[in-house]
Enzyme design. Structure first.
Site, PDB file in Angstrom:
ATOM      1  N   LYS A   1     -10.155  12.788   8.661  1.00 43.78           N
ATOM      2  CA  LYS A   1      -9.507  12.593   9.955  1.00 43.78           C
ATOM      3  C   LYS A   1      -9.612  13.892  10.750  1.00 43.78           C
ATOM      4  O   LYS A   1      -9.507  14.978  10.181  1.00 43.78           O
ATOM      5  CB  LYS A   1      -8.045  12.209   9.768  1.00 43.78           C
ATOM      6  CG  LYS A   1      -7.828  10.852   9.116  1.00 43.78           C
ATOM      7  CD  LYS A   1      -6.353  10.562   8.953  1.00 43.78           C
ATOM      8  CE  LYS A   1      -6.119   9.267   8.200  1.00 43.78           C
ATOM      9  NZ  LYS A   1      -6.515   8.078   8.966  1.00 43.78           N
TER      10      LYS A   1
ATOM     11  N   ARG B   1      -7.421  -0.807   1.700  1.00 42.20           N
ATOM     12  CA  ARG B   1      -7.845  -2.116   1.195  1.00 42.20           C
ATOM     13  C   ARG B   1      -8.404  -2.023  -0.222  1.00 42.20           C
ATOM     14  O   ARG B   1      -8.367  -2.998  -0.968  1.00 42.20           O
ATOM     15  CB  ARG B   1      -8.858  -2.737   2.152  1.00 42.20           C
ATOM     16  CG  ARG B   1     -10.132  -1.935   2.356  1.00 42.20           C
ATOM     17  CD  ARG B   1     -10.816  -2.267   3.660  1.00 42.20           C
ATOM     18  NE  ARG B   1     -10.013  -1.835   4.797  1.00 42.20           N
ATOM     19  CZ  ARG B   1     -10.303  -2.112   6.065  1.00 42.20           C
ATOM     20  NH1 ARG B   1     -11.376  -2.825   6.367  1.00 42.20           N
ATOM     21  NH2 ARG B   1      -9.522  -1.688   7.039  1.00 42.20           N
TER      22      ARG B   1
ATOM     23  N   ASP C   1       1.595   6.511   5.554  1.00 38.08           N
ATOM     24  CA  ASP C   1       0.650   5.586   4.947  1.00 38.08           C
ATOM     25  C   ASP C   1       1.215   4.983   3.658  1.00 38.08           C
ATOM     26  O   ASP C   1       0.612   4.077   3.092  1.00 38.08           O
ATOM     27  CB  ASP C   1      -0.683   6.292   4.674  1.00 38.08           C
ATOM     28  CG  ASP C   1      -1.874   5.426   5.028  1.00 38.08           C
ATOM     29  OD1 ASP C   1      -1.706   4.475   5.816  1.00 38.08           O
ATOM     30  OD2 ASP C   1      -2.973   5.674   4.512  1.00 38.08           O
TER      31      ASP C   1
ATOM     32  N   LYS D   1       0.838  -1.197   0.000  1.00 39.37           N
ATOM     33  CA  LYS D   1       0.000   0.000   0.000  1.00 39.37           C
ATOM     34  C   LYS D   1       0.874   1.248   0.000  1.00 39.37           C
ATOM     35  O   LYS D   1       1.767   1.400   0.828  1.00 39.37           O
ATOM     36  CB  LYS D   1      -0.898  -0.015   1.240  1.00 39.37           C
ATOM     37  CG  LYS D   1      -1.691   1.265   1.486  1.00 39.37           C
ATOM     38  CD  LYS D   1      -2.382   1.197   2.843  1.00 39.37           C
ATOM     39  CE  LYS D   1      -2.997   2.537   3.227  1.00 39.37           C
ATOM     40  NZ  LYS D   1      -3.574   2.515   4.583  1.00 39.37           N
TER      41      LYS D   1
ATOM     42  N   ASP E   1     -12.112   6.621   4.831  1.00 39.01           N
ATOM     43  CA  ASP E   1     -10.793   6.567   5.465  1.00 39.01           C
ATOM     44  C   ASP E   1     -10.250   5.152   5.514  1.00 39.01           C
ATOM     45  O   ASP E   1      -9.134   4.933   5.993  1.00 39.01           O
ATOM     46  CB  ASP E   1     -10.879   7.156   6.882  1.00 39.01           C
ATOM     47  CG  ASP E   1      -9.517   7.451   7.481  1.00 39.01           C
ATOM     48  OD1 ASP E   1      -8.550   7.605   6.695  1.00 39.01           O
ATOM     49  OD2 ASP E   1      -9.410   7.517   8.713  1.00 39.01           O
TER      50      ASP E   1
END
Length: 496
Positions: free
Chosen positions: A274, A348, A285, A262, A344
């Site tokens: 957020k 996936r 991330d 990812k 958020d």
């Protein structure tokens, strides 16, 4: 701190007499609590035994005791309790050693292999882990700091040893840590620099330098391949998404292993924004994608007889009038429809694209995805261990072994009927998050399972906990740890 740590095949030459090696300015001798010490060199042995009589020479982890010897210094390095070898303790000790060497301006350090000291365990493994710890301890992300006017160039530290097998282990430890540091350097880059295009350009440069094949899918190429997760998540940002593909292709590979990381370059949460300070550190991330790049950096050096594919679904999860919405329903090219319940939980969605692409294009013998996916995994496993979901026993054991060897531990987690049932949608096949159901890390694994071709050996890693530290934790400075790069590199090394 040192700019480089080297372990050449031969000791550096003496400038005054190039035909002879330069004398080390530091001799490093490992000790343990209560252990005996045996050295072949009589002068070093006398100095070491005298130093051991000092009250501070207890052999505790990271304890550094110095003594003057002819032409240099002796350093006794404490490694804690006797064998079996505690690899984490050795890496911590390496952090203390590096600072001690830097403080005295050491440039040529000689490692005395403890072959005659069984309390220290395997000499080669000790050398490998120590070298890894030294290189990890060297890393600092200070690219954007203005140096003081008096700052000069940082020196190099050269490691030598008399034993050829130990030298190879020192070199292996330094090389593995260099690939981990490669991942750390990328993960640390700020989001205004490290966009999807930045990662793509870096991957291309890595491919050119190391004879890998690189393909970047973007724009119309994403649409033709129906990479709906990437397109959807990334469309709100001015920095457009892409799928980055790196391939190591031997002539006759014994297996194909695909790594999917990812790479969300910044995660604002999308329209499920957020709040407060939870957006802090969201540049990490992309850490899993950076770990895959670090692993491919290692693969290029190892050249295993395995086809290795690194995939980075890269996007920025931003907010604009183009952002995807809660209640949107997406249909992926394998036919699975997904109802969005929270924007958020985008990781996936992009990993689903990577998994579909991997299965369709490469029919892998093993498929591993990893990402910073849930805060709940941190609550369950704290900050040093990743969660592992894998029903394939051989692959699971390979990952457990690789994680232990790299110092990047994983812990097997369950994927149950409850997790699979929790994500069933009343309006589509699945939701990307069952808001009111527990077990969010397991939900993510159940979701991703839907995008893996049945029969493919697959593992999912949630690495949200160990990818960065907010306070110095030897051997890591504040910032990214590169977690995943070492684990994946060791996995491939064991395979090839």
């Amino acid at each position: 701190m040192y700019s480089h740590i080297l372990c050449p095949q031969r000791a550096p030459a003496n400038p005054a007499n190039p035909a002879t090696p330069a004398r080390p300015d530091v001799h490093i001798v490992p000790i343990v609590s209560g252990g005996k010490l045996e050295l072949d060199d009589a002068e070093l042995s006398r100095a070491a035994h005298a130093a051991l009589r000092r009250p501070e020479a207890g052999g505790d982890v990271g304890q550094v005791v110095m003594a003057d010897v002819d032409g240099g210094r002796l350093v006794l390095l404490g490694l804690g309790e006797p064998a079996p070898l505690d690899a984490d303790a050795v890496r911590v000790a390496a952090w203390h050693l590096l600072r001690a060497l830097h403080a005295i301006g050491a440039r040529r350090a000689h490692w005395h292999s403890p072959a005659a000291t069984p309390t220290l365990g395997d000499a080669g493994e000790l050398a490998r882990v120590l070298a890894q710890g030294l290189e990890l301890s060297r890393f600092r992300f200070d690219t954007y700091k203005q140096p003081p006017a008096t700052a000069g160039p940082r020196g190099k530290l050269t490691l030598s040893t008399d034993d050829a097998p130990t030298r190879r282990q020192l070199q292996a430890g330094l090389a593995l840590a260099a690939s981990i540091n490669h991942a750390r350097e990328l993960a640390a880059q700020p989001p205004n620099v490290a966009t999807p295009d930045y990662l793509a350009a870096h991957a291309r440069a890595l491919a050119r330098k190391h004879e890998l094949r690189c393909t970047v899918y973007r724009g119309e190429q994403l649409r033709k391949r129906r990479l709906v997760g990437l397109e959807t998540v990334g469309r709100a940002s001015e920095h457009k998404p892409c799928l980055i593909e790196l391939v190591h292709q031997p002539a006759r590979p014994r297996a194909t292993v695909v790594l999917v990381g990812k790479a969300i370059t910044f995660d604002a949460g999308g329209l499920s924004l957020k709040i407060n300070d939870t957006m802090r550190h969201m540049k990490y991330d992309k850490a899993a994608g950076c770990a895959v790049l670090g692993a491919m950096h290692a693969v290029a050096r190892l050249k295993p007889n395995v086809r290795v594919v690194g995939l980075l679904p890269a996007a920025e999860n931003a907010v604009s009038d183009q952002a995807y919405r809660v209640d949107d329903i997406l249909r992926f090219p394998n036919g699975v429809s997904v109802e969005v319940t929270n924007t958020d939980y985008e990781g996936r969605l992009v990993l689903a694209d990577g998994l579909i692409h991997a299965c369709k294009q490469y029919k892998p013998d093993a498929l591993i995805d990893l990402g910073t996916l849930t805060g709940e995994i941190i609550q369950g496993l704290a900050g040093r261990t990743a969660g592992l979901w894998c029903d394939d026993a051989p692959l699971r054991e390979r990952l457990l072994t690789a994680g232990e060897r790299a110092g990047e531990p994983v812990w097997p987690m369950p994927l149950t009927r409850e997790h699979r049932e929790a994500i069933v949608s009343p309006h589509a096949d699945v939701v990307n998050l069952a808001l009111d159901e527990p077990g969010k890390p397991g939900q993510c694994a159940a979701f991703l399972e839907r995008f893996v071709t049945p029969g493919v050996a697959w593992a999912h890693l949630d690495i949200a906990g160990p990818v960065h530290v907010t306070a110095e934790r030897p051997p890591f400075a504040v910032g990214p740890t590169g977690y995943g790069a070492g684990l994946l590199a060791e996995l491939i090394a064991g395979w090839g």
